[in-house]
Design a protein around this motif. Structure first.
Motif, PDB file in Angstrom:
ATOM      1  N   THR A 165       0.842  -1.202   0.000  1.00  0.00           N
ATOM      2  CA  THR A 165       0.000   0.000   0.000  1.00  0.00           C
ATOM      3  C   THR A 165       0.873   1.246   0.000  1.00  0.00           C
ATOM      4  N   ALA A 166       0.648   2.118  -0.973  1.00  0.00           N
ATOM      5  CA  ALA A 166       1.391   3.377  -1.056  1.00  0.00           C
ATOM      6  C   ALA A 166       0.734   4.440  -0.170  1.00  0.00           C
ATOM      7  N   ASN A 167       1.499   5.475   0.124  1.00  0.00           N
ATOM      8  CA  ASN A 167       0.974   6.584   0.920  1.00  0.00           C
ATOM      9  C   ASN A 167       0.332   7.615  -0.006  1.00  0.00           C
ATOM     10  N   THR A 168      -0.961   7.471  -0.201  1.00  0.00           N
ATOM     11  CA  THR A 168      -1.700   8.429  -1.046  1.00  0.00           C
ATOM     12  C   THR A 168      -2.660   9.274  -0.208  1.00  0.00           C
ATOM     13  N   MET A 169      -2.432   9.305   1.095  1.00  0.00           N
ATOM     14  CA  MET A 169      -3.317  10.070   1.983  1.00  0.00           C
ATOM     15  C   MET A 169      -3.033  11.566   1.901  1.00  0.00           C
ATOM     16  N   ASN A 170      -4.025  12.349   2.278  1.00  0.00           N
ATOM     17  CA  ASN A 170      -3.838  13.786   2.385  1.00  0.00           C
ATOM     18  C   ASN A 170      -2.837  14.099   3.493  1.00  0.00           C
TER      19      ASN A 170
END
Length: 403
Positions: free
Chosen positions: A217-222
């Motif tokens: 899982t990549a870090n695509t969070m705000n």
């Protein structure tokens, strides 16, 4: 004068450049092969890498990795597999990169022309060809590879984004097709989280013994969001990580499936495939290498045999002890004057690989060390009958001359 001096200074570099061009040889890591798919009704291209150890007439067989979006990830994956296998951290593998034509069509299991937000998307109008693509993979690509190369039963499927969705869909709906699955930042959001709903029903019920999954899982969070609060957050920008965490909860309820889930806080959707490739291979083959240093005096033939029995069980096909490793153990024992132990290692190698000339040469070195000239010459002659090597020929001539 300055102009002449400038030209003279450049001359060696210019000459070197011309010489380099004349001597340049291409570095080849694979072949591109195109064939017509009757199922997809179009020509499709495969990028194929075969391990360096493969030679004509060799009886070695290899597990196979099927790599989605092959044109994007083939080079990095070949480099990773080649390096790790050379270190003895994993088996050598045949890698089959499947070049994309219409990836939206091929890598989506259902027709759903909507983004995760629910907004209509013209880019997704061809979606829903996943079942045809999987049929193409199973009934055309696999037979194509397995009739042309010496393959083992172990198959791995690797995909990123929509390719990761395809890997998850295969695991949940067609688990018998592959032994292991790599889903790199998969599009769990697709078709209103359809794969999550399917997994919630199937994985706790179906037996998944012998199957493995690595989920990245990549870090695509705000900015400012974390993996604890994101589960309760409904912001559209955080949906990828939220969906991945929900899928992780489903994996925790799965039956017999071996799995690992890893979050990459420093990587986005585009950069995560590279580290995830490495981590997935290290996870699947974490017990492939010996757990002792080769100089460890407690290593015995039985230890080697037991280790490779465990490796065979892990890979689900018979794996012979690596000839290079066993040969090294033989020479280490020889150097320590542990002659009986050295003989056992050399003998085991010859039993497993009787047609490898270098291993007969090694047995010849053993006989030289213990003073058995007759058997040493027999071993060197056998080695030369399999492969002409100058060093072996020299050793034989010295023995024949009585030196």
């Amino acid at each position: 004068m300055r102009a002449i001096l400038f030209v003279l200074l450049l001359l060696p570099a210019l000459c070197f450049g011309q010489a380099a061009k004349q001597k340049d040889n291409p570095i080849t890591i694979g072949t591109k092969q195109t064939f017509h798919s009757a199922i997809l009704k179009e020509n499709r291209t495969l990028w194929v890498y075969v391990p360096k150890s493969f030679t004509a007439g060799s009886k070695l067989r290899y597990p196979v990795m099927y790599l989605l979006d092959g044109e994007a990830f083939f080079t990095s994956m070949v480099g990773t597999v080649d390096y790790l296998s050379a270190l003895g951290k994993m088996p050598e593998m045949i890698i089959v990169g499947i070049e994309s034509t219409d990836r939206v069509r091929d890598l989506t299991p259902t027709h759903s022309p909507f983004w995760a937000s629910g907004e209509p998307a013209n880019d997704l109008k061809t979606s829903g060809g996943g079942p045809n693509f999987m049929a193409f993979l199973e009934k055309e690509v696999m037979p194509y590879i397995e009739t042309r190369y010496q393959t083992e039963t172990y198959r791995m499927l690797v995909g990123h984004s929509l390719g990761g969705l395809t890997a998850l869909h295969a695991l949940v709906n067609q688990p018998a097709l592959f032994t292991s699955y790599v889903a790199i930042d998969p599009s769990v959001w697709w078709d209103n989280q359809l794969i999550l709903k399917q997994a919630q029903k199937a994985l706790p019920q179906k037996g998944s013994a012998g199957k493995s999954l690595f989920f990245a899982t990549a870090n695509t969070m705000n900015k400012g969001m974390d993996t604890v609060r994101v589960v309760q957050d409904n912001t559209q920008g955080n949906h990828n990580v939220r969906n991945s965490l929900l899928f992780r909860e489903t994996l925790r309820k799965s039956k017999n499936l071996a799995w690992a889930w890893k979050f990459y806080p420093e990587d986005n959707h585009g950069s995560v495939p590279f580290p995830a490739q490495y981590d997935a291979l290290r996870y699947f083959f974490n017990k492939y290498a010996l757990d002792k240093d080769l100089n460890d005096s407690t290593i015995t033939v039985d230890y080697i045999k037991n280790h490779y029995r465990a490796v065979s069980a892990m890979l689900q096909y018979p794996v012979l002890p690596a000839q290079g490793t066993v040969n090294s153990l033989g020479y280490i024992s020889l150097g320590k004057k542990q002659y009986a132990k050295a003989y056992q290692f050399f003998k085991m190698n010859l039993e497993n690989y009787p047609t490898v000339g270098n291993l007969h040469d090694s047995m010849g070195d053993y006989y030289v060390k213990i003073g058995d000239k007759k058997k040493a010459m027999e071993a060197f002659r056998k080695a030369l009958s399999l492969e002409e090597v100058a060093e072996t020929r020299k050793k034989l001539k010295e023995l024949e001359a009585g030196r």
